[in-house]
Write a protein that holds these residues in place. Structure first.
Motif, mmCIF file in Angstrom:
data_model
loop_
_atom_site.group_PDB
_atom_site.id
_atom_site.type_symbol
_atom_site.label_atom_id
_atom_site.label_comp_id
_atom_site.label_asym_id
_atom_site.label_seq_id
_atom_site.Cartn_x
_atom_site.Cartn_y
_atom_site.Cartn_z
ATOM 1 N N PRO A 45 93.084 67.617 83.119
ATOM 2 C CA PRO A 45 94.167 66.793 82.579
ATOM 3 C C PRO A 45 94.775 65.891 83.646
ATOM 4 O O PRO A 45 94.829 66.245 84.829
ATOM 5 C CB PRO A 45 95.198 67.830 82.107
ATOM 6 N N LEU A 46 95.229 64.726 83.224
ATOM 7 C CA LEU A 46 95.927 63.811 84.113
ATOM 8 C C LEU A 46 97.276 64.405 84.464
ATOM 9 O O LEU A 46 98.051 64.761 83.590
ATOM 10 C CB LEU A 46 96.113 62.449 83.427
ATOM 11 N N LYS A 47 97.531 64.533 85.762
ATOM 12 C CA LYS A 47 98.793 65.070 86.266
ATOM 13 C C LYS A 47 99.555 63.966 86.983
ATOM 14 O O LYS A 47 98.945 62.995 87.454
ATOM 15 C CB LYS A 47 98.524 66.221 87.238
ATOM 16 N N PRO A 48 100.859 64.100 87.109
ATOM 17 C CA PRO A 48 101.646 63.055 87.789
ATOM 18 C C PRO A 48 101.135 62.700 89.182
ATOM 19 O O PRO A 48 101.202 61.544 89.582
ATOM 20 C CB PRO A 48 103.055 63.649 87.832
ATOM 21 N N GLU A 77 103.429 57.413 79.188
ATOM 22 C CA GLU A 77 102.327 58.005 78.429
ATOM 23 C C GLU A 77 102.185 59.500 78.712
ATOM 24 O O GLU A 77 102.062 60.295 77.796
ATOM 25 C CB GLU A 77 100.994 57.322 78.783
ATOM 26 N N ILE A 78 102.167 59.854 79.993
ATOM 27 C CA ILE A 78 101.876 61.255 80.316
ATOM 28 C C ILE A 78 103.105 62.153 80.276
ATOM 29 O O ILE A 78 102.970 63.360 80.131
ATOM 30 C CB ILE A 78 101.117 61.409 81.647
ATOM 31 N N ASN A 114 104.936 60.771 75.791
ATOM 32 C CA ASN A 114 104.188 60.482 74.565
ATOM 33 C C ASN A 114 103.448 61.740 74.137
ATOM 34 O O ASN A 114 102.410 62.084 74.696
ATOM 35 C CB ASN A 114 103.211 59.322 74.779
ATOM 36 N N THR A 115 103.983 62.411 73.150
ATOM 37 C CA THR A 115 103.386 63.673 72.702
ATOM 38 C C THR A 115 102.040 63.467 72.014
ATOM 39 O O THR A 115 101.297 64.433 71.826
ATOM 40 C CB THR A 115 104.343 64.419 71.753
ATOM 41 N N LEU A 116 101.710 62.245 71.653
ATOM 42 C CA LEU A 116 100.415 61.944 71.031
ATOM 43 C C LEU A 116 99.319 61.719 72.067
ATOM 44 O O LEU A 116 98.135 61.743 71.748
ATOM 45 C CB LEU A 116 100.526 60.682 70.160
ATOM 46 N N ALA A 117 99.705 61.476 73.325
ATOM 47 C CA ALA A 117 98.760 61.079 74.366
ATOM 48 C C ALA A 117 98.011 62.272 74.956
ATOM 49 O O ALA A 117 98.598 63.317 75.248
ATOM 50 C CB ALA A 117 99.492 60.325 75.473
ATOM 51 N N LYS A 118 96.711 62.077 75.137
ATOM 52 C CA LYS A 118 95.824 63.054 75.780
ATOM 53 C C LYS A 118 95.038 62.294 76.842
ATOM 54 O O LYS A 118 94.257 61.396 76.519
ATOM 55 C CB LYS A 118 94.843 63.665 74.773
ATOM 56 N N TYR A 119 95.256 62.619 78.117
ATOM 57 C CA TYR A 119 94.580 61.926 79.211
ATOM 58 C C TYR A 119 93.870 62.920 80.113
ATOM 59 O O TYR A 119 94.379 64.007 80.384
ATOM 60 C CB TYR A 119 95.579 61.103 80.040
ATOM 61 N N VAL A 120 92.687 62.516 80.577
ATOM 62 C CA VAL A 120 91.902 63.330 81.497
ATOM 63 C C VAL A 120 91.436 62.456 82.654
ATOM 64 O O VAL A 120 91.384 61.228 82.537
ATOM 65 C CB VAL A 120 90.677 63.976 80.797
ATOM 66 N N VAL A 121 91.107 63.108 83.763
ATOM 67 C CA VAL A 121 90.550 62.421 84.920
ATOM 68 C C VAL A 121 89.231 63.071 85.305
ATOM 69 O O VAL A 121 88.994 64.245 85.016
ATOM 70 C CB VAL A 121 91.513 62.421 86.132
ATOM 71 N N ALA A 122 88.398 62.287 85.973
ATOM 72 C CA ALA A 122 87.160 62.792 86.565
ATOM 73 C C ALA A 122 87.344 62.729 88.067
ATOM 74 O O ALA A 122 87.683 61.679 88.614
ATOM 75 C CB ALA A 122 85.972 61.933 86.132
ATOM 76 N N LYS A 123 87.141 63.888 88.728
ATOM 77 C CA LYS A 123 87.325 63.899 90.174
ATOM 78 C C LYS A 123 86.317 64.823 90.822
ATOM 79 O O LYS A 123 85.764 65.717 90.190
ATOM 80 C CB LYS A 123 88.751 64.304 90.548
ATOM 81 N N LYS A 124 86.093 64.565 92.080
ATOM 82 C CA LYS A 124 85.267 65.435 92.909
ATOM 83 C C LYS A 124 86.037 65.624 94.201
ATOM 84 O O LYS A 124 86.369 64.640 94.872
ATOM 85 C CB LYS A 124 83.902 64.809 93.174
ATOM 86 N N LEU A 125 86.340 66.871 94.504
ATOM 87 C CA LEU A 125 87.221 67.200 95.614
ATOM 88 C C LEU A 125 88.531 66.449 95.402
ATOM 89 O O LEU A 125 89.156 66.604 94.380
ATOM 90 C CB LEU A 125 86.546 66.894 96.954
#
Length: 149
Positions: A8-11, A37-38, A41-52
């Motif tokens: 999940p996208l975090k601050p 948004e994060i 917005n209770t409708l928002a769903k965000y994700v991130v792709a990360k490595k390390l």
């Protein structure tokens, strides 16, 4: 294909997301818009792709009734072509399954053939056009849908 962690996208990721946003979109979202948004917005769903500690991309959607409206999928230019966009879209589809969302939709620039091809690979189909949708250059948006998630 790069092995990435989807979470999940975090601050604490906002600065990296904003940097990717600014590289990928002619009219990027502001910091305030993304934070809103994060955080609220209770409708928002965000994700991130990360490595390390390297954030390579992000994706988001709004859960509206039984639909998922994709707001953004963006991959840092240095990491394109390694399946990160697919991993992010897989994550959004998984969220849809968990939350009983039955259809997904999005708008994509008419000129963005790479994104259109990604969506088509996942079963999205063109179902309409929004004329002069994008404010920066009045480009049309193609409306795409994926039904029966």
């Amino acid at each position: 294909m790069i092995d990435v962690e989807i979470c999940p996208l975090k601050p604490e990721y906002i600065d990296s997301v904003l940097a990717i946003n600014n590289m990928c979109f002619p009219t990027p979202w502001s910091r305030e818009s993304l934070e809103r948004e994060i955080k609220s917005n209770t409708l928002a769903k965000y994700v991130v792709a990360k490595k390390l500690d390297i954030l390579m991309g992000y994706a988001g959607m709004w859960h509206i009734l039984d639909e998922g409206h994709i707001t953004n999928i963006a991959v840092h230019p240095e990491y394109r072509g390694f399946g990160i966009g697919s991993a992010l879209l897989d994550a959004l589809i998984e969220i849809c399954k968990i939350e009983l969302i039955t259809s997904m939709t999005l708008e994509v620039r008419k000129s963005n053939l790479i994104a259109q091809n990604l969506y088509k690979k996942y079963g999205f189909v063109e179902e309409g056009i929004r004329k002069s949708y994008y404010m920066d250059n009045k480009e049309d948006a193609i409306i795409m849908w994926k039904h029966n998630i």
